[in-house]
Design a protein around this motif. Sequence first.
Motif, PDB file in Angstrom:
ATOM      1  N   ARG A  94       0.948  -1.056   0.098  1.00 11.75           N
ATOM      2  CA  ARG A  94      -0.156  -0.104   0.144  1.00 11.75           C
ATOM      3  C   ARG A  94       0.780   1.187   0.103  1.00 11.75           C
ATOM      4  N   ARG A  95       1.983   1.369   0.871  1.00 11.82           N
ATOM      5  CA  ARG A  95       2.866   2.440   0.924  1.00 11.82           C
ATOM      6  C   ARG A  95       3.613   2.546  -0.514  1.00 11.82           C
ATOM      7  N   ALA A  96       3.857   1.471  -0.840  1.00 10.50           N
ATOM      8  CA  ALA A  96       4.615   1.517  -2.325  1.00 10.50           C
ATOM      9  C   ALA A  96       3.733   2.209  -3.296  1.00 10.50           C
ATOM     10  N   GLN A  97       2.542   1.688  -3.400  1.00 10.25           N
ATOM     11  CA  GLN A  97       1.736   2.508  -4.283  1.00 10.25           C
ATOM     12  C   GLN A  97       1.292   3.822  -3.963  1.00 10.25           C
ATOM     13  N   ASP A  98       1.265   4.224  -3.051  1.00 11.01           N
ATOM     14  CA  ASP A  98       1.235   5.662  -2.391  1.00 11.01           C
ATOM     15  C   ASP A  98       2.358   6.510  -3.226  1.00 11.01           C
ATOM     16  N   ALA A  99       3.629   5.837  -2.890  1.00  9.44           N
ATOM     17  CA  ALA A  99       4.918   6.437  -3.736  1.00  9.44           C
ATOM     18  C   ALA A  99       4.742   6.503  -5.065  1.00  9.44           C
ATOM     19  N   LEU A 100       4.431   5.328  -5.877  1.00 12.71           N
ATOM     20  CA  LEU A 100       4.408   5.388  -7.280  1.00 12.71           C
ATOM     21  C   LEU A 100       3.440   6.362  -7.773  1.00 12.71           C
ATOM     22  N   LEU A 101       2.026   6.541  -7.159  1.00 13.85           N
ATOM     23  CA  LEU A 101       1.297   7.276  -7.739  1.00 13.85           C
ATOM     24  C   LEU A 101       1.583   8.792  -7.371  1.00 13.85           C
ATOM     25  N   VAL A 107       3.624  13.847 -13.662  1.00  9.41           N
ATOM     26  CA  VAL A 107       3.413  13.607 -15.124  1.00  9.41           C
ATOM     27  C   VAL A 107       2.036  13.888 -15.425  1.00  9.41           C
ATOM     28  N   ILE A 108       1.170  13.206 -15.094  1.00 10.52           N
ATOM     29  CA  ILE A 108      -0.247  13.020 -15.477  1.00 10.52           C
ATOM     30  C   ILE A 108      -1.211  12.961 -14.399  1.00 10.52           C
ATOM     31  N   PRO A 109      -2.307  13.624 -14.180  1.00 16.73           N
ATOM     32  CA  PRO A 109      -3.160  13.289 -12.897  1.00 16.73           C
ATOM     33  C   PRO A 109      -3.893  12.054 -13.231  1.00 16.73           C
ATOM     34  N   GLU A 118      -3.523  -1.160 -10.475  1.00 13.37           N
ATOM     35  CA  GLU A 118      -3.905  -0.464 -11.722  1.00 13.37           C
ATOM     36  C   GLU A 118      -4.560   0.819 -11.502  1.00 13.37           C
ATOM     37  N   ILE A 119      -4.144   1.502 -12.441  1.00 13.97           N
ATOM     38  CA  ILE A 119      -5.035   3.256 -12.467  1.00 13.97           C
ATOM     39  C   ILE A 119      -5.127   3.446 -13.902  1.00 13.97           C
ATOM     40  N   THR A 120      -6.171   4.432 -13.817  1.00 14.48           N
ATOM     41  CA  THR A 120      -6.727   4.984 -15.111  1.00 14.48           C
ATOM     42  C   THR A 120      -6.478   6.654 -15.100  1.00 14.48           C
ATOM     43  N   CYS A 121      -6.150   7.199 -16.161  1.00 11.69           N
ATOM     44  CA  CYS A 121      -5.683   8.666 -16.498  1.00 11.69           C
ATOM     45  C   CYS A 121      -6.569   9.162 -17.585  1.00 11.69           C
ATOM     46  N   ILE A 122      -7.004  10.237 -17.556  1.00 10.97           N
ATOM     47  CA  ILE A 122      -7.485  10.855 -18.739  1.00 10.97           C
ATOM     48  C   ILE A 122      -6.219  11.613 -19.536  1.00 10.97           C
ATOM     49  N   VAL A 123      -6.120  11.603 -20.817  1.00 11.10           N
ATOM     50  CA  VAL A 123      -4.921  12.026 -21.777  1.00 11.10           C
ATOM     51  C   VAL A 123      -5.578  13.348 -22.114  1.00 11.10           C
ATOM     52  N   ASP A 124      -4.678  14.275 -21.851  1.00 14.87           N
ATOM     53  CA  ASP A 124      -4.999  15.713 -22.447  1.00 14.87           C
ATOM     54  C   ASP A 124      -4.639  16.132 -23.594  1.00 14.87           C
ATOM     55  N   ALA A 125      -4.729  17.098 -24.301  1.00 16.84           N
ATOM     56  CA  ALA A 125      -4.440  17.529 -25.659  1.00 16.84           C
ATOM     57  C   ALA A 125      -2.873  17.254 -25.865  1.00 16.84           C
ATOM     58  N   GLY A 126      -1.968  17.478 -25.022  1.00 23.27           N
ATOM     59  CA  GLY A 126      -0.659  17.390 -25.249  1.00 23.27           C
ATOM     60  C   GLY A 126      -0.326  15.845 -25.300  1.00 23.27           C
ATOM     61  N   ALA A 135       3.794   8.282 -22.429  1.00 18.73           N
ATOM     62  CA  ALA A 135       3.890   7.100 -21.660  1.00 18.73           C
ATOM     63  C   ALA A 135       5.529   6.886 -21.282  1.00 18.73           C
ATOM     64  N   GLN A 136       6.351   7.170 -21.961  1.00 24.65           N
ATOM     65  CA  GLN A 136       7.781   6.899 -21.571  1.00 24.65           C
ATOM     66  C   GLN A 136       8.040   7.807 -20.408  1.00 24.65           C
ATOM     67  N   ALA A 137       7.442   9.070 -20.574  1.00 23.08           N
ATOM     68  CA  ALA A 137       7.759  10.000 -19.340  1.00 23.08           C
ATOM     69  C   ALA A 137       7.144   9.309 -18.002  1.00 23.08           C
ATOM     70  N   ILE A 138       6.503   8.510 -18.142  1.00 22.58           N
ATOM     71  CA  ILE A 138       5.848   7.961 -16.802  1.00 22.58           C
ATOM     72  C   ILE A 138       6.900   6.938 -16.317  1.00 22.58           C
ATOM     73  N   LYS A 139       7.270   5.971 -17.343  1.00 27.67           N
ATOM     74  CA  LYS A 139       8.106   4.929 -16.786  1.00 27.67           C
ATOM     75  C   LYS A 139       9.254   5.303 -16.508  1.00 27.67           C
ATOM     76  N   THR A 140       9.993   6.313 -17.098  1.00 26.06           N
ATOM     77  CA  THR A 140      11.349   6.935 -16.848  1.00 26.06           C
ATOM     78  C   THR A 140      11.172   7.860 -15.182  1.00 26.06           C
ATOM     79  N   ARG A 141      10.024   8.514 -14.982  1.00 30.46           N
ATOM     80  CA  ARG A 141       9.670   8.852 -13.497  1.00 30.46           C
ATOM     81  C   ARG A 141       9.770   7.620 -12.808  1.00 30.46           C
ATOM     82  N   ILE A 142       9.160   6.581 -12.952  1.00 28.77           N
ATOM     83  CA  ILE A 142       9.273   5.547 -11.959  1.00 28.77           C
ATOM     84  C   ILE A 142      10.499   5.083 -11.808  1.00 28.77           C
TER      85      ILE A 142
END
Length: 423
Positions: A94-101, A107-109, A118-126, A135-142
Amino acid sequence: MRSVANIESLYLDFDGFFASVEQQCNSLLRGRPVGVVAFEGATKPDHRGIYPGAMIACSKEAKAAGLTNVMKSQEAKERCPELILVAQKPDLYRRAQDALLNEIERVIPIDKRKSIDEITCIVDAGGQRDPESLAQAIKTRIRQAIGEQITCSIGMSANRMLSKIACKLDKPNGLTILHPHDLPGPLLSLSFDDIPGIGPGNIRRLYSAGIVNMTRLWESEPKQIRKLWGNVNGERLWYALHGYDVKAQPSKRGMFGHSRILPPDERAVPDVRAFSRILLTKAARRMRRDGFRAAGLYFTAALYNRTYRDSLSLPHVSDDQAILGALMKLWERAASVINECDRIYQIGVVLVDLYDVQERQLDLLHYDDSTRQRWEVLTRTTDDLNRRFGRTAISLGPWPMKAGSLAGGKISFTRIPAAEDFF
């Protein structure tokens, strides 16, 4: 309901989450096949040399060796002798999920936490203009902020269902983008099992109607699928597959409960009876936090040769005294079929027939007498003190918690424990 022309949904699934968190936290497990089991006693063989219980999750190295997330531990060890078994640590996950999210939200709300992994996000115009870079920005951040052991697979498409389908197509650590203008092409090679919301019963009904593959399903009519399903969910599934913006239906809470498979050394009736009180207290705390009262209690005890079930009506209560008193009545009734020398390997307690606290119909002669009101005040005070000190400082009766018992803190497919669940 509108047809979506752009990529608007991102679905993220952490790969082998429990096992990868274990590997991130323990360098000795990295690069090795790891299996996560329910309790500490299941990490070693018993007196017969047999590994008890089942493996509930495994690492990518274990999957590469032919293992699956849910399988008997003994079978897993036979297939992969170098497999390392570790006991689950729900609070760590649970604490790992908090840190990851927290890192992902840089990067994205995040729109929804669907489960612990598992999570879902709404993709903006950018993100719509350059989904690969998002997607790569998310993976790099993690990778940079948390570590290299925890990876994720990402799917992106017009809506949540299509992005979830895409997410499962390239695991582990994959990225699949189903562009709306490419549909139905990428879907036609899939099986019905790959589609969320299509279960064995639905598959039988589809086959009986001559819909034997995804091409036939795509070419069907929404009213036809609604008729086969017997409800509006079939029609909603059809529209989601065809790229429409289908919103999730609001759900109503139906129960609060806990069920546990018990370690071999904690299956004596007196131990199980004491542990059931803790499980029910945790369920009642969750119920009160969400603003409900219960009018029923279900009780299940699984023995080696039979399963005992019983239930009891409650007078729309939420306090520990009333709820635990009802549990003791159920144990007294069970005494005619469960002997003190019996062994119980699984116990379950569930509060049902829920009522919102604001909808309660008072009965001054029974449901809301002065004694019940005092117990409710005492229970609220107890909850407040336990939240203040971050542990079970006060309980009604003994609190015989053993290390690793995980009362209230087990992670299920539909529930992520709150910090209070580990008190």
